[in-house]
Design a protein around this motif. Structure first.
Motif, short mmCIF file in Angstrom:
data_model
loop_
_atom_site.label_atom_id
_atom_site.label_comp_id
_atom_site.label_asym_id
_atom_site.label_seq_id
_atom_site.Cartn_x
_atom_site.Cartn_y
_atom_site.Cartn_z
N UNK A 1 0.83 -1.20 0.00
CA UNK A 1 0.00 0.00 0.00
C UNK A 1 0.86 1.25 0.00
N UNK A 2 1.90 1.25 0.82
CA UNK A 2 2.79 2.41 0.89
C UNK A 2 3.43 2.70 -0.46
N UNK A 3 3.88 1.66 -1.14
CA UNK A 3 4.51 1.85 -2.45
C UNK A 3 3.50 2.37 -3.47
N UNK A 4 2.28 1.84 -3.42
CA UNK A 4 1.24 2.24 -4.36
C UNK A 4 0.84 3.70 -4.20
N UNK A 5 0.87 4.19 -2.95
CA UNK A 5 0.34 5.52 -2.66
C UNK A 5 1.41 6.60 -2.53
N UNK A 6 2.67 6.21 -2.62
CA UNK A 6 3.76 7.14 -2.31
C UNK A 6 3.71 8.41 -3.16
N UNK A 7 3.42 8.29 -4.43
CA UNK A 7 3.46 9.47 -5.31
C UNK A 7 2.29 10.42 -5.05
N UNK B 1 -0.09 10.24 -2.39
CA UNK B 1 -0.44 10.49 -0.99
C UNK B 1 0.75 10.16 -0.09
N UNK B 2 1.80 10.94 -0.14
CA UNK B 2 3.02 10.60 0.62
C UNK B 2 2.80 10.56 2.13
N UNK B 3 1.91 11.41 2.66
CA UNK B 3 1.67 11.39 4.10
C UNK B 3 0.94 10.12 4.53
N UNK B 4 0.02 9.66 3.70
CA UNK B 4 -0.66 8.39 3.98
C UNK B 4 0.30 7.23 3.82
N UNK B 5 1.14 7.30 2.79
CA UNK B 5 2.13 6.25 2.58
C UNK B 5 3.05 6.12 3.80
N UNK B 6 3.35 7.25 4.43
CA UNK B 6 4.18 7.23 5.64
C UNK B 6 3.51 6.44 6.76
N UNK B 7 2.19 6.59 6.90
CA UNK B 7 1.45 5.83 7.90
C UNK B 7 1.57 4.34 7.63
N UNK B 8 1.39 3.95 6.36
CA UNK B 8 1.47 2.53 6.02
C UNK B 8 2.89 2.00 6.15
N UNK B 9 3.88 2.84 5.90
CA UNK B 9 5.27 2.41 6.11
C UNK B 9 5.55 2.13 7.58
N UNK B 10 5.00 2.98 8.45
CA UNK B 10 5.17 2.74 9.89
C UNK B 10 4.53 1.43 10.30
N UNK B 11 3.33 1.17 9.76
CA UNK B 11 2.66 -0.09 10.06
C UNK B 11 3.47 -1.27 9.52
N UNK B 12 4.03 -1.11 8.34
CA UNK B 12 4.88 -2.16 7.79
C UNK B 12 6.06 -2.44 8.72
N UNK B 13 6.71 -1.39 9.20
CA UNK B 13 7.86 -1.56 10.08
C UNK B 13 7.46 -2.17 11.42
N UNK B 14 6.34 -1.71 11.98
CA UNK B 14 5.88 -2.23 13.27
C UNK B 14 5.55 -3.71 13.18
N UNK B 15 4.82 -4.09 12.12
CA UNK B 15 4.48 -5.51 11.96
C UNK B 15 5.72 -6.34 11.66
N UNK B 16 6.66 -5.77 10.90
CA UNK B 16 7.89 -6.49 10.62
C UNK B 16 8.67 -6.78 11.89
#
Length: 224
Positions: free
Chosen positions: A184-190, A192-207
């Motif tokens: 999701x973060x990769x798909x939305x980065x261009x 919605x970068x602020x939303x992509x940041x939220x999904x990146x944090x979730x990716x890192x937390x779950x990882x």
């Protein structure tokens, strides 16, 4: 409305069908109702304003209002502007949020209002044909407060509920979720970068959580 408010603890209990549709409709129709619940749950920083708001209310009345407002916001799932088919009227959604935030700012509770708005937006169903829902992402992108993004992140995490796994399964569940949010973060980065940041944090937390479960499973295998 009055009956649902009176019996709110019973109607929102475990296993109860039906819920409180009239109270939910009141919330999505009137941002003032939402802010009133926020005022019950959270105190303003201004002590004089707090005393003025509580004037004439007994401790028991305040406690009862706090408990019911907590239940109402916890069980509230209907997002303003969302139609029965899960499509969103973006204008209605944004008008409701702008009005709610303006009212919350007037009563010195904008930050906590943003947290709850973020949590509500996270309740949009991910099994919908319209997910990922870009009208919601646009709201988060435009407002872009840390409180709104944190509320959305917490809401996305919490709605996944409790996990069940075998003794030696490790963190496969968390790694799948990390991959999902990473995509999701990769798909939305261009767009919605602020939303992509939220999904990146979730990716890192779950990882990280998945890695911890992997380590625990490996220790359990060695001890078995």
């Amino acid at each position: 409305l009055e009956l649902e408010w009176l019996y709110l603890p019973l109607l929102t209990g475990a296993g109860v069908q039906g819920g409180v549709p009239h109270l939910e409709e009141e919330l999505v129709s009137n941002p003032e109702s939402f802010v009133q619940h926020i005022k019950c749950l959270y105190r303003p920083k201004n002590k004089d304003q707090q005393r003025e708001e509580q004037e004439g209310l007994s401790a028991e009345q305040r406690k009862n209002a706090d408990e019911r407002s907590y239940l109402m916001l916890k069980t509230w799932t209907k997002i303003p502007g969302v139609r029965e088919d899960s499509t969103i009227d973006g204008t209605k959604l944004r008008e409701w949020i702008d009005a709610a935030r303006a009212l919350a700012e007037e009563c010195d509770r904008l930050e906590v209002a943003d947290v709850h708005i973020g949590q509500l937006l996270a309740k949009y169903p991910e099994d919908s044909l319209y997910w990922p829902e870009r009208k919601i992402f646009q709201v988060i992108e435009d407002i872009n407060t840390e409180e709104l993004k944190e509320g959305y992140s917490v809401g996305m995490w919490n709605k996944r509920g409790v996990t069940v796994r075998g003794a030696f399964d490790g963190g496969s569940i968390e790694h799948e979720r990390a991959e999902y949010f990473g995509e999701l973060a990769s798909e939305l980065m261009c767009d919605y970068p602020n939303v992509a940041e939220v999904f990146q944090r979730l990716q890192n937390d779950y990882g990280r959580l998945g890695n911890r479960h992997d380590e625990m499973a490996e220790r359990d295998r060695l001890d078995a």
